[in-house]
Each structure stands twice: as structure tokens, then as C-alpha cells.
Write a protein that holds these residues in place. Structure first.
Motif, PDB file in Angstrom:
ATOM      1  N   SER A 140       0.835  -1.188   0.000  1.00 37.09           N
ATOM      2  CA  SER A 140       0.000   0.000   0.000  1.00 37.09           C
ATOM      3  C   SER A 140       0.875   1.244   0.000  1.00 37.09           C
ATOM      4  N   SER A 188      -2.035   8.118   0.984  1.00 35.02           N
ATOM      5  CA  SER A 188      -2.927   8.925   0.160  1.00 35.02           C
ATOM      6  C   SER A 188      -2.276  10.279  -0.129  1.00 35.02           C
ATOM      7  N   ARG A 216      -3.368   8.525   5.103  1.00 33.17           N
ATOM      8  CA  ARG A 216      -3.972   7.198   5.039  1.00 33.17           C
ATOM      9  C   ARG A 216      -3.253   6.337   4.018  1.00 33.17           C
ATOM     10  N   TYR A 275      -3.654   3.402   1.201  1.00 39.14           N
ATOM     11  CA  TYR A 275      -4.582   2.639   0.374  1.00 39.14           C
ATOM     12  C   TYR A 275      -4.370   1.160   0.644  1.00 39.14           C
ATOM     13  N   CYS A 305      -8.312  -0.772   5.637  1.00 36.62           N
ATOM     14  CA  CYS A 305      -9.641  -0.308   6.025  1.00 36.62           C
ATOM     15  C   CYS A 305      -9.535   1.123   6.554  1.00 36.62           C
ATOM     16  N   THR A 306     -10.379   2.029   6.047  1.00 36.95           N
ATOM     17  CA  THR A 306     -10.347   3.419   6.512  1.00 36.95           C
ATOM     18  C   THR A 306     -11.524   3.757   7.417  1.00 36.95           C
ATOM     19  N   MET A 332     -13.781  10.185   3.045  1.00 37.62           N
ATOM     20  CA  MET A 332     -12.933   9.337   2.210  1.00 37.62           C
ATOM     21  C   MET A 332     -12.160  10.247   1.265  1.00 37.62           C
ATOM     22  N   ASN A 360     -11.448   9.856  -1.853  1.00 34.66           N
ATOM     23  CA  ASN A 360     -12.016   9.943  -3.192  1.00 34.66           C
ATOM     24  C   ASN A 360     -13.300   9.115  -3.225  1.00 34.66           C
ATOM     25  N   THR A 361     -13.886   8.960  -4.401  1.00 35.78           N
ATOM     26  CA  THR A 361     -15.141   8.215  -4.508  1.00 35.78           C
ATOM     27  C   THR A 361     -14.922   6.755  -4.870  1.00 35.78           C
ATOM     28  N   ASN A 362     -13.699   6.279  -4.883  1.00 36.61           N
ATOM     29  CA  ASN A 362     -13.385   4.907  -5.242  1.00 36.61           C
ATOM     30  C   ASN A 362     -13.227   4.066  -3.990  1.00 36.61           C
ATOM     31  N   TYR A 363     -14.351   3.608  -3.441  1.00 38.33           N
ATOM     32  CA  TYR A 363     -14.292   2.743  -2.268  1.00 38.33           C
ATOM     33  C   TYR A 363     -15.457   1.760  -2.319  1.00 38.33           C
ATOM     34  N   THR A 418     -18.177  -0.839   0.117  1.00 34.75           N
ATOM     35  CA  THR A 418     -18.712  -1.122   1.441  1.00 34.75           C
ATOM     36  C   THR A 418     -18.990  -2.604   1.566  1.00 34.75           C
TER      37      THR A 418
END
Length: 76
Positions: free
Chosen positions: A12, A15, A20, A22, A25-26, A64, A66-69, A71
Motif C-alpha cells: 500500500s 494517500s 492514510r 490505500y 480499512c479506513t 474518504m 475519493n469516490t473509489n471505495y 462497502t
């Protein structure tokens, strides 16, 4: 079931804001959903709101990056 280890290694990187990594788990939360939701333990979760039978809103402490996550949910 138990998992015991002396070392966990991930591939990883930090960010853009340098806080953080990558690949890790965030945010996560373990809560009691009976009656008033009560957080037992969490990471990056500020609060939980009960919005209906079996429906909850999870409020993050930090957004977060960005929008790339993704659930994932489970119960037991």
C-alpha cells in the motif's frame, strides 16, 4: 475462530494528504442495533443514526479521500 499473527504486511501507499494508506480499512464500526444504536468499537466513525427498522446511517469522522471505495456489511 482466532487469527494470530506477529506481522501483517500489505502493498500500500499513502494517500495524497499523506495520512492514510490505500489497501487498508479506513472506516469500520461494531455496534448494538437493538434499541438505541450504541457503538461498541470503531475506526473513523463519528456516530450512527437509526433511520428505520434495520436501517442505519453511518457518519464518518473524516471523509474518504475519493469516490473509489467499497462497502461491506455483515451481522451475526
Amino acid at each position: 475462530m482466532s487469527i494470530v499473527t506477529d506481522n501483517i504486511k500489505t502493498d500500500s501507499y499513502l494517500s495524497k494528504d499523506g495520512t492514510r494508506e490505500y489497501g487498508r480499512c479506513t472506516a469500520w464500526v461494531n455496534f448494538n442495533g437493538t434499541g438505541v444504536p450504541t457503538i461498541r468499537d470503531s475506526l473513523n466513525v463519528a456516530s450512527i443514526t437509526d433511520v428505520g427498522v434495520g436501517q442505519y446511517t453511518i457518519n464518518f469522522s473524516q471523509p474518504m479521500v475519493n469516490t473509489n471505495y467499497v462497502t461491506s456489511f455483515g451481522s451475526g
